[in-house]
Design a protein around this motif. Structure first.
Motif, PDB file in Angstrom:
ATOM      1  N   ARG A  14       0.818  -1.217   0.000  1.00  0.00           N
ATOM      2  CA  ARG A  14       0.000   0.000   0.000  1.00  0.00           C
ATOM      3  C   ARG A  14       0.850   1.265   0.000  1.00  0.00           C
ATOM      4  NH1 ARG A  14      -3.093   1.179   4.230  1.00  0.00           N
ATOM      5  NH2 ARG A  14      -1.810   0.060   5.774  1.00  0.00           N
ATOM      6  N   PHE A  15       1.990   1.224   0.666  1.00  0.00           N
ATOM      7  CA  PHE A  15       2.854   2.396   0.779  1.00  0.00           C
ATOM      8  C   PHE A  15       4.110   2.184  -0.068  1.00  0.00           C
ATOM      9  CE2 PHE A  15       1.558   3.986   5.298  1.00  0.00           C
ATOM     10  CZ  PHE A  15       0.228   3.956   4.910  1.00  0.00           C
ATOM     11  N   THR A  16       4.629   3.285  -0.608  1.00  0.00           N
ATOM     12  CA  THR A  16       5.862   3.244  -1.384  1.00  0.00           C
ATOM     13  C   THR A  16       6.753   4.396  -0.954  1.00  0.00           C
ATOM     14  OG1 THR A  16       4.693   2.301  -3.289  1.00  0.00           O
ATOM     15  CG2 THR A  16       6.879   3.236  -3.682  1.00  0.00           C
ATOM     16  N   ILE A  17       7.987   4.059  -0.581  1.00  0.00           N
ATOM     17  CA  ILE A  17       8.967   5.081  -0.226  1.00  0.00           C
ATOM     18  C   ILE A  17       9.911   5.269  -1.400  1.00  0.00           C
ATOM     19  CG2 ILE A  17      10.637   3.488   0.813  1.00  0.00           C
ATOM     20  CD1 ILE A  17      11.137   5.608   2.999  1.00  0.00           C
ATOM     21  N   SER A  18      10.341   6.499  -1.635  1.00  0.00           N
ATOM     22  CA  SER A  18      11.229   6.748  -2.759  1.00  0.00           C
ATOM     23  C   SER A  18      12.100   7.966  -2.475  1.00  0.00           C
ATOM     24  CB  SER A  18      10.434   6.978  -4.050  1.00  0.00           C
ATOM     25  OG  SER A  18       9.588   8.099  -3.931  1.00  0.00           O
ATOM     26  N   ARG A  19      13.217   8.013  -3.172  1.00  0.00           N
ATOM     27  CA  ARG A  19      14.144   9.152  -3.065  1.00  0.00           C
ATOM     28  C   ARG A  19      14.099   9.997  -4.330  1.00  0.00           C
ATOM     29  NH1 ARG A  19      18.200   9.258   0.827  1.00  0.00           N
ATOM     30  NH2 ARG A  19      18.627   7.312   1.929  1.00  0.00           N
ATOM     31  N   ASP A  20      14.240  11.274  -4.160  1.00  0.00           N
ATOM     32  CA  ASP A  20      14.439  12.210  -5.269  1.00  0.00           C
ATOM     33  C   ASP A  20      15.692  13.002  -4.914  1.00  0.00           C
ATOM     34  OD1 ASP A  20      14.454  14.191  -7.144  1.00  0.00           O
ATOM     35  OD2 ASP A  20      12.420  14.871  -6.806  1.00  0.00           O
ATOM     36  N   ASN A  21      16.835  12.504  -5.333  1.00  0.00           N
ATOM     37  CA  ASN A  21      18.095  13.130  -4.932  1.00  0.00           C
ATOM     38  C   ASN A  21      18.258  14.525  -5.527  1.00  0.00           C
ATOM     39  OD1 ASN A  21      18.790  10.918  -3.378  1.00  0.00           O
ATOM     40  ND2 ASN A  21      19.940   9.936  -5.027  1.00  0.00           N
ATOM     41  N   ALA A  22      17.701  14.742  -6.685  1.00  0.00           N
ATOM     42  CA  ALA A  22      17.816  16.065  -7.298  1.00  0.00           C
ATOM     43  C   ALA A  22      17.172  17.139  -6.428  1.00  0.00           C
ATOM     44  CB  ALA A  22      17.183  16.054  -8.680  1.00  0.00           C
ATOM     45  N   ASN A  23      16.121  16.737  -5.698  1.00  0.00           N
ATOM     46  CA  ASN A  23      15.421  17.672  -4.823  1.00  0.00           C
ATOM     47  C   ASN A  23      15.696  17.427  -3.348  1.00  0.00           C
ATOM     48  OD1 ASN A  23      13.849  19.351  -6.726  1.00  0.00           O
ATOM     49  ND2 ASN A  23      12.966  17.373  -7.312  1.00  0.00           N
ATOM     50  N   ASN A  24      16.663  16.524  -3.068  1.00  0.00           N
ATOM     51  CA  ASN A  24      17.061  16.257  -1.679  1.00  0.00           C
ATOM     52  C   ASN A  24      15.863  15.871  -0.814  1.00  0.00           C
ATOM     53  OD1 ASN A  24      19.404  16.014  -0.154  1.00  0.00           O
ATOM     54  ND2 ASN A  24      19.258  18.082   0.704  1.00  0.00           N
ATOM     55  N   THR A  25      15.018  15.012  -1.375  1.00  0.00           N
ATOM     56  CA  THR A  25      13.725  14.707  -0.764  1.00  0.00           C
ATOM     57  C   THR A  25      13.466  13.206  -0.767  1.00  0.00           C
ATOM     58  OG1 THR A  25      12.794  16.841  -1.432  1.00  0.00           O
ATOM     59  CG2 THR A  25      11.223  15.077  -0.996  1.00  0.00           C
ATOM     60  N   VAL A  26      12.785  12.753   0.276  1.00  0.00           N
ATOM     61  CA  VAL A  26      12.250  11.391   0.325  1.00  0.00           C
ATOM     62  C   VAL A  26      10.732  11.503   0.430  1.00  0.00           C
ATOM     63  CG1 VAL A  26      12.079   9.306   1.727  1.00  0.00           C
ATOM     64  CG2 VAL A  26      14.314  10.319   1.279  1.00  0.00           C
ATOM     65  N   TYR A  27      10.055  10.681  -0.337  1.00  0.00           N
ATOM     66  CA  TYR A  27       8.599  10.680  -0.363  1.00  0.00           C
ATOM     67  C   TYR A  27       8.045   9.399   0.245  1.00  0.00           C
ATOM     68  CZ  TYR A  27       9.252  14.329  -3.889  1.00  0.00           C
ATOM     69  OH  TYR A  27       9.629  15.468  -4.554  1.00  0.00           O
ATOM     70  N   LEU A  28       6.827   9.491   0.764  1.00  0.00           N
ATOM     71  CA  LEU A  28       6.064   8.321   1.159  1.00  0.00           C
ATOM     72  C   LEU A  28       4.702   8.429   0.493  1.00  0.00           C
ATOM     73  CD1 LEU A  28       6.054   5.725   2.877  1.00  0.00           C
ATOM     74  CD2 LEU A  28       4.866   7.053   4.648  1.00  0.00           C
ATOM     75  N   GLN A  29       4.479   7.594  -0.509  1.00  0.00           N
ATOM     76  CA  GLN A  29       3.182   7.533  -1.165  1.00  0.00           C
ATOM     77  C   GLN A  29       2.336   6.517  -0.436  1.00  0.00           C
ATOM     78  OE1 GLN A  29       1.927   9.320  -3.850  1.00  0.00           O
ATOM     79  NE2 GLN A  29      -0.005   8.283  -3.377  1.00  0.00           N
ATOM     80  N   MET A  30       1.190   6.964   0.043  1.00  0.00           N
ATOM     81  CA  MET A  30       0.319   6.103   0.837  1.00  0.00           C
ATOM     82  C   MET A  30      -0.999   5.920   0.097  1.00  0.00           C
ATOM     83  SD  MET A  30       1.055   7.645   4.650  1.00  0.00           S
ATOM     84  CE  MET A  30       0.275   9.214   4.315  1.00  0.00           C
ATOM     85  N   ASN A  31      -1.274   4.690  -0.298  1.00  0.00           N
ATOM     86  CA  ASN A  31      -2.510   4.355  -1.004  1.00  0.00           C
ATOM     87  C   ASN A  31      -3.352   3.413  -0.157  1.00  0.00           C
ATOM     88  OD1 ASN A  31      -1.532   5.822  -3.242  1.00  0.00           O
ATOM     89  ND2 ASN A  31      -0.559   4.001  -4.101  1.00  0.00           N
TER      90      ASN A  31
END
Length: 128
Positions: A66-83
């Motif tokens: 249900r959840f997906t964690i990901s990195r966006d190094n260009a934006n120095n950000t980590v996301y958590l997509q929660m479905n």
């Protein structure tokens, strides 16, 4: 200033989706293991999902699929997509960053380790 800035969260109905963001200021987030930890009312803080590198990811059993964690190094950000959010996903979500931890260690026993940085937390409420 060295800090983690969180965004996202809010009120969503069961079955809905949200995306949380954790952006580092003053340091490079890719050098750290980053985790999303949540604290539900009356419960201890628990690891939800953690990422060390793109191929080193851990999810709590309750959020797998249900959840997906990901990195966006260009934006120095980590996301958590929660479905497919459930009422039991309700809580305050914190991002944390630490060096030298595996993703599994950070998520499985977060209270055992000192984190280098913490976000301020964001409330996620899943309710109809």
């Amino acid at each position: 200033q060295l800090q983690l800035e969180q965004s996202g969260g809010g009120l969503v109905q069961p079955g809905g989706s949200l995306r949380l963001s954790c952006t580092a200021s003053g340091f490079t987030l890719d050098y750290y293991t980053v985790g999303w930890l949540r604290q539900a009312p009356g419960k201890e803080r628990e690891g939800v999902s953690c990422i060390r590198r793109r191929d080193s990811i851990h999810y709590a059993d309750s959020v797998k699929g249900r959840f997906t964690i990901s990195r966006d190094n260009a934006n120095n950000t980590v996301y958590l997509q929660m479905n497919s959010l459930k009422p039991e996903d309700t809580g305050v979500y914190y991002c944390a960053a630490a060096q030298g931890l595996t993703a599994q260690a950070m998520c499985s026993t977060p209270a055992a380790y000192g984190m280098d940085y913490w976000g301020k937390g964001t409330l996620v409420t899943v309710s109809s």
